[in-house]
Motif scaffolding. Structure first.
Motif, PDB file in Angstrom:
ATOM      1  N   THR A  70       0.847  -1.200   0.000  1.00  0.00           N
ATOM      2  CA  THR A  70       0.000   0.000   0.000  1.00  0.00           C
ATOM      3  C   THR A  70       0.878   1.245   0.000  1.00  0.00           C
ATOM      4  O   THR A  70       2.094   1.156   0.134  1.00  0.00           O
ATOM      5  N   GLY A  71       0.226   2.367  -0.071  1.00  0.00           N
ATOM      6  CA  GLY A  71       0.923   3.628   0.117  1.00  0.00           C
ATOM      7  C   GLY A  71       1.386   3.752   1.551  1.00  0.00           C
ATOM      8  O   GLY A  71       0.936   3.025   2.441  1.00  0.00           O
ATOM      9  N   THR A  72       2.286   4.681   1.792  1.00  0.00           N
ATOM     10  CA  THR A  72       2.815   4.909   3.131  1.00  0.00           C
ATOM     11  C   THR A  72       1.729   5.449   4.050  1.00  0.00           C
ATOM     12  O   THR A  72       0.849   6.170   3.622  1.00  0.00           O
ATOM     13  N   GLN A 165       6.121  12.049 -11.865  1.00  0.00           N
ATOM     14  CA  GLN A 165       4.766  11.657 -11.507  1.00  0.00           C
ATOM     15  C   GLN A 165       4.845  10.193 -11.067  1.00  0.00           C
ATOM     16  O   GLN A 165       5.402   9.353 -11.771  1.00  0.00           O
ATOM     17  N   MET A 166       4.300   9.923  -9.874  1.00  0.00           N
ATOM     18  CA  MET A 166       4.390   8.590  -9.294  1.00  0.00           C
ATOM     19  C   MET A 166       3.058   7.859  -9.415  1.00  0.00           C
ATOM     20  O   MET A 166       2.009   8.480  -9.571  1.00  0.00           O
ATOM     21  N   ASN A 167       3.095   6.521  -9.282  1.00  0.00           N
ATOM     22  CA  ASN A 167       1.854   5.757  -9.232  1.00  0.00           C
ATOM     23  C   ASN A 167       1.152   6.008  -7.896  1.00  0.00           C
ATOM     24  O   ASN A 167       1.675   6.736  -7.045  1.00  0.00           O
ATOM     25  N   ILE A 174       5.980   7.071 -13.115  1.00  0.00           N
ATOM     26  CA  ILE A 174       5.235   6.809 -14.352  1.00  0.00           C
ATOM     27  C   ILE A 174       5.480   7.882 -15.414  1.00  0.00           C
ATOM     28  O   ILE A 174       5.248   7.652 -16.590  1.00  0.00           O
ATOM     29  N   LYS A 175       5.955   9.045 -14.987  1.00  0.00           N
ATOM     30  CA  LYS A 175       6.364  10.099 -15.926  1.00  0.00           C
ATOM     31  C   LYS A 175       7.557  10.824 -15.330  1.00  0.00           C
ATOM     32  O   LYS A 175       7.566  11.104 -14.133  1.00  0.00           O
ATOM     33  N   PRO A 176       8.541  11.133 -16.075  1.00  0.00           N
ATOM     34  CA  PRO A 176       8.680  10.937 -17.516  1.00  0.00           C
ATOM     35  C   PRO A 176       9.042   9.491 -17.834  1.00  0.00           C
ATOM     36  O   PRO A 176       9.610   8.775 -16.995  1.00  0.00           O
TER      37      PRO A 176
END
Length: 178
Positions: A70-72, A165-167, A174-176
């Protein structure tokens, strides 16, 4: 030994041998709980964050333990943990708990002491020591269940980083795209 943080909602364990201090953090607690439950014929789900040491994740997968990342933050772990009957959820900082469908009676006739309400490091200390006793394992054997992948922290000035940009859970860029 073991230590608690200031408000006793996190626990870590440690052993010092030959002037070397070894820390058993939340990843170790997660692994120990899962191994214990498997020996009790309970199939746990392990919930953790992407900060969990990769070696602990590999150990859990190699032992056929379902793992969810999961996320933190405990709110993310708790939200995921609520989906399962038998679940162990820990951040590597020692904050965590377990939630079980039924009580576990140990070989000595006592009930396993744990608190499925998050934030009680004192209960976690008692449950870990009970689990170690039940499994006839000392803290050094526990430490050797898996070998941590070393990690390092360093600082990079944000001006030198591209816009990232993160998931959703923050463990993949996820970007770049490269």
């Amino acid at each position: 030994g073991c230590s608690l943080d200031g408000d006793a909602d996190r626990s870590i364990f440690w052993v010092k041998k030959n002037n070397k201090l070894s820390i058993l953090d939340g990843d170790h607690q997660l692994v120990l709980w899962c191994v214990f439950l498997k020996k009790k014929n309970i199939n746990p789900v392990a919930v953790t964050t992407s900060y969990c040491n990769g070696s602990a994740i590999k150990f859990l997968k190699d032992n056929n333990i379902d793992i969810k990342i999961t996320g933190t933050g405990m709110k993310n772990l708790i939200n995921e943990a609520k989906k399962y009957k038998n679940v162990v959820y820990y951040e590597n900082n020692g904050h965590g708990s377990a939630s079980l469908e039924k009580d576990i009676i140990l070989n000595n006739g006592n009930k396993l002491i744990y608190n499925n309400t998050i934030g009680d490091g004192i209960y976690n200390v008692f449950s870990i020591f009970q689990i170690l006793e039940e499994m006839d394992m000392d803290i050094e054997e526990w430490y050797r269940l898996y070998k941590k992948i070393p990690n390092y922290q360093f600082k990079i000035s944000s001006e030198k980083l591209p816009e990232l940009q993160m998931n959703k859970i923050g463990n993949r860029v996820i970007k770049p795209l490269y």
